[in-house]
Scaffold this motif. Structure first.
Motif, PDB file in Angstrom:
ATOM      1  N   THR A   2       0.912  -1.330   0.094  1.00  0.00           N
ATOM      2  CA  THR A   2      -0.151   0.010   0.099  1.00  0.00           C
ATOM      3  C   THR A   2       1.041   1.410   0.025  1.00  0.00           C
ATOM      4  O   THR A   2       0.567   2.201  -0.796  1.00  0.00           O
ATOM      5  CB  THR A   2      -0.931   0.004   1.085  1.00  0.00           C
ATOM      6  N   GLU A   3       1.826   1.298   0.742  1.00  0.00           N
ATOM      7  CA  GLU A   3       2.715   2.499   0.984  1.00  0.00           C
ATOM      8  C   GLU A   3       3.577   2.605  -0.229  1.00  0.00           C
ATOM      9  O   GLU A   3       3.592   3.848  -0.741  1.00  0.00           O
ATOM     10  CB  GLU A   3       3.679   2.152   2.169  1.00  0.00           C
TER      11      GLU A   3
ATOM     12  N   GLU B 247       1.326   4.057  -3.144  1.00  0.00           N
ATOM     13  CA  GLU B 247       1.051   5.301  -3.194  1.00  0.00           C
ATOM     14  C   GLU B 247       2.167   6.181  -3.907  1.00  0.00           C
ATOM     15  O   GLU B 247       1.887   7.087  -4.257  1.00  0.00           O
ATOM     16  CB  GLU B 247       0.564   5.680  -1.923  1.00  0.00           C
ATOM     17  N   LYS B 248       3.306   5.781  -3.108  1.00  0.00           N
ATOM     18  CA  LYS B 248       4.542   6.515  -3.864  1.00  0.00           C
ATOM     19  C   LYS B 248       4.749   6.106  -5.351  1.00  0.00           C
ATOM     20  O   LYS B 248       5.002   7.207  -6.046  1.00  0.00           O
ATOM     21  CB  LYS B 248       5.789   5.737  -3.242  1.00  0.00           C
TER      22      LYS B 248
ATOM     23  N   VAL C 282       1.807   8.565  -7.001  1.00  0.00           N
ATOM     24  CA  VAL C 282       1.978  10.249  -6.995  1.00  0.00           C
ATOM     25  C   VAL C 282       3.220  10.547  -7.329  1.00  0.00           C
ATOM     26  O   VAL C 282       3.660  11.746  -7.274  1.00  0.00           O
ATOM     27  CB  VAL C 282       1.680  10.405  -5.505  1.00  0.00           C
TER      28      VAL C 282
ATOM     29  N   ALA D 255      -2.112  15.342  -6.196  1.00  0.00           N
ATOM     30  CA  ALA D 255      -2.441  13.902  -5.867  1.00  0.00           C
ATOM     31  C   ALA D 255      -3.799  14.261  -4.984  1.00  0.00           C
ATOM     32  O   ALA D 255      -4.811  13.093  -5.024  1.00  0.00           O
ATOM     33  CB  ALA D 255      -1.471  13.475  -4.679  1.00  0.00           C
TER      34      ALA D 255
ATOM     35  N   VAL E 183      -6.297   9.963  -5.201  1.00  0.00           N
ATOM     36  CA  VAL E 183      -5.825   8.852  -5.234  1.00  0.00           C
ATOM     37  C   VAL E 183      -5.165   8.418  -3.713  1.00  0.00           C
ATOM     38  O   VAL E 183      -5.538   7.399  -3.486  1.00  0.00           O
ATOM     39  CB  VAL E 183      -4.428   8.776  -5.984  1.00  0.00           C
ATOM     40  N   SER E 184      -4.801   9.443  -2.999  1.00  0.00           N
ATOM     41  CA  SER E 184      -4.265   9.264  -1.749  1.00  0.00           C
ATOM     42  C   SER E 184      -5.449   8.800  -0.747  1.00  0.00           C
ATOM     43  O   SER E 184      -5.417   7.756   0.082  1.00  0.00           O
ATOM     44  CB  SER E 184      -3.504  10.437  -0.939  1.00  0.00           C
TER      45      SER E 184
ATOM     46  N   LEU F 139      -6.545   5.190  -1.425  1.00  0.00           N
ATOM     47  CA  LEU F 139      -5.569   4.206  -1.280  1.00  0.00           C
ATOM     48  C   LEU F 139      -5.670   4.139   0.404  1.00  0.00           C
ATOM     49  O   LEU F 139      -5.588   2.942   0.945  1.00  0.00           O
ATOM     50  CB  LEU F 139      -4.248   4.451  -1.607  1.00  0.00           C
ATOM     51  N   ASP F 140      -5.758   5.094   1.106  1.00  0.00           N
ATOM     52  CA  ASP F 140      -5.931   5.170   2.458  1.00  0.00           C
ATOM     53  C   ASP F 140      -7.151   4.360   2.881  1.00  0.00           C
ATOM     54  O   ASP F 140      -6.973   3.180   3.794  1.00  0.00           O
ATOM     55  CB  ASP F 140      -5.922   6.574   3.199  1.00  0.00           C
TER      56      ASP F 140
END
Length: 463
Positions: A300-301, A304-305, A308, A316, A321-322, A325-326
């Motif tokens: 997941t981390e 996201e990287k 974005v 972002a 998106v963030s 994803l969270d």
């Protein structure tokens, strides 16, 4: 049905129920996430495709975890039935008939657990989507549960039966003469046998590694690369399971050196190394659980990287998106917790069965002068030994698998294709480490209680 009262069978039913509930809940959840993604981001095919692929992957993972734990449980149960099986062989039963009997018990266990899990999963699906709709103020959703979402429950029955069949393979090596002996785990030398299995494991490992690398590179061009990477991860981890008796002893030996040089510590470390097959069964479930949790946190981390990487913070946030994803990460981490629970059940179950099958050994130690507190400490240190070694291996595997999975899923999505460094969220990893410490203490409660209740005279007379 009297076999269900045997120690270990209740935990096997629980594992099947958790696996079934996991699968049903996961299908319902990912279907709802796809609905939310379409509502928030339009009919974009990429997000829907990614959610669908991840849903299928996690279903397979749930079945895989349950099958490993069940196979290990039945292997341990069969090891404890050595004398019983040998006596039946002595009076005319065949090895194949005994193996069919054990596999049939696995089928019954799977059916009972699967039915319970299906009921729980359906309840969670309806309650969860209704609550999420109110919390997120999302549009009405009328497909909380559909008939096809019961497919995991059917698969659980089949995988439990197959796991019991695989776990009972030792029945074929039980001879009538063993009716005169006890149930003893195979030693290091005996467990190293089976060149065909070792060769098969090496071949799987090499193929899995190649597919992981291919998925990583293909991820620069298509999100479908995650399927290639997933197959590679599944094959490589299966190779680790097959070769556990060779992989775990060095890790256990390394951890054992940190336990100090007291007599109790040395005995705990040596017990884990003397019978690597038994230790590997206990540890591999924890390795699976830790690997999954860390893998998804890292995925997941890293995802996201990747997504974005070509955007500013404002862009972002604007794309959502963030936020998505969270939300996706939080929900899926909760679901992955099912796998960790399955692993915990497996560890507690195997530790308990192991203590019961070692009654004579523990009774002899009591007769030689070890106190109740020393026996309790030895069993606790054995559990800590196995858990720490499994956690360390699981963290390493989780970081590698999570990074490759995220890169394969989204490497081609964010503008210019690029490979980014793994994103390691230290907070979830720390939670995993703390949870494993707590698991060690909880898992050792029942075994230590059983160990200290064993009378030296009764234990020595039982054999």
């Amino acid at each position: 049905m009297s076999f269900l009262r045997e120690r270990g069978m209740g935990a096997s039913v629980l594992v099947a129920a958790l696996s079934s509930a996991f699968g049903v809940t996961l299908l319902a959840t990912t279907a709802y996430l796809g609905f939310l993604a379409k509502t928030a981001m339009g009919e974009g095919g990429t997000v829907g495709l990614m959610v669908g692929i991840l849903s299928g992957i996690f279903i397979i993972i749930a079945m895989y975890v349950g099958a490993i734990v069940t196979a290990n449980t039945f292997s341990t149960i069969v090891a404890g039935r050595t004398r019983e099986i040998a006596l039946l062989r002595l009076i005319g039963s065949t090895a194949s008939a005994e193996r069919r009997r054990v596999a049939g018990q696995g089928l019954i266990v799977g059916a009972i657990g699967s039915a319970i899990g299906l009921a729980v999963g359906v309840g969670i699906a309806f309650a969860g989507t209704a609550a999420a709709g109110r919390i997120l103020d999302a549009p009405a959703y009328g497909d909380a549960f559909q008939a096809w979402m019961a497919l995991p429950s059917v698969i659980v029955v089949l995988t439990t039966w197959a796991a019991a069949w695989g776990g009972s393979r030792r029945v074929l090596s039980v001879t009538p003469l063993q009716a005169l002996g006890g149930s003893v785990a195979r030693s290091h030398e005996e467990a190293r046998g089976g060149r065909v299995r070792a060769g098969f494991g090496i071949a799987l490992g090499l193929l899995g590694t190649l597919l992981l690398v291919a998925g990583l590179l293909l991820g620069l061009f298509t999100p479908l690369a995650v399927v290639v990477a997933f197959v590679g991860g599944l094959l490589s981890f299966t190779a680790i399971v097959l070769a556990a008796t060779a992989i775990m002893p060095p890790v256990l030996r390394l951890v054992g050196r940190a336990f100090g040089g007291s007599a109790t510590s040395r005995m705990a470390a040596e017990n884990a190394l003397r019978y690597p097959e038994r230790s590997s069964r206990m540890s591999i479930g924890v390795v699976v659980g830790v690997t999954l949790v860390v893998m998804f946190a890292v995925a997941t981390e890293t995802l996201e990287k990747v997504l974005v990487s070509g955007l500013t913070a404002e862009e972002a946030d604007a794309t959502g998106v963030s936020a998505f994803l969270d939300l996706f990460g939080g929900i899926m981490m909760a679901l992955v917790g099912f796998s960790a629970i399955i692993a915990a059940v497996g560890l507690v179950n195997l530790l308990t069965i192991g203590v019961v099958q070692r009654r004579t050994e523990l009774g002899l130690l009591r007769a030689l002068g070890l106190s109740t507190s020393q026996i309790r400490r030895m069993v606790l240190l054995e559990a800590a030994h196995i858990t720490i070694a499994s956690t360390l291996l699981g963290v390493v595997l989780g970081v590698v698998y999570g990074w490759i999975g995220a890169q394969a899923t989204a490497g081609s999505v964010a503008g210019t294709p690029a490979i980014v460094a793994p994103g390691v969220p230290w907070a979830p990893v720390t939670v995993v480490l703390v949870a494993m410490a707590v698991l060690t203490l909880l898992a050792a409660v029942t075994p230590t209680r059983l160990a200290t209740r064993i009378s030296p005279v009764e234990a020595l007379a039982a054999d």
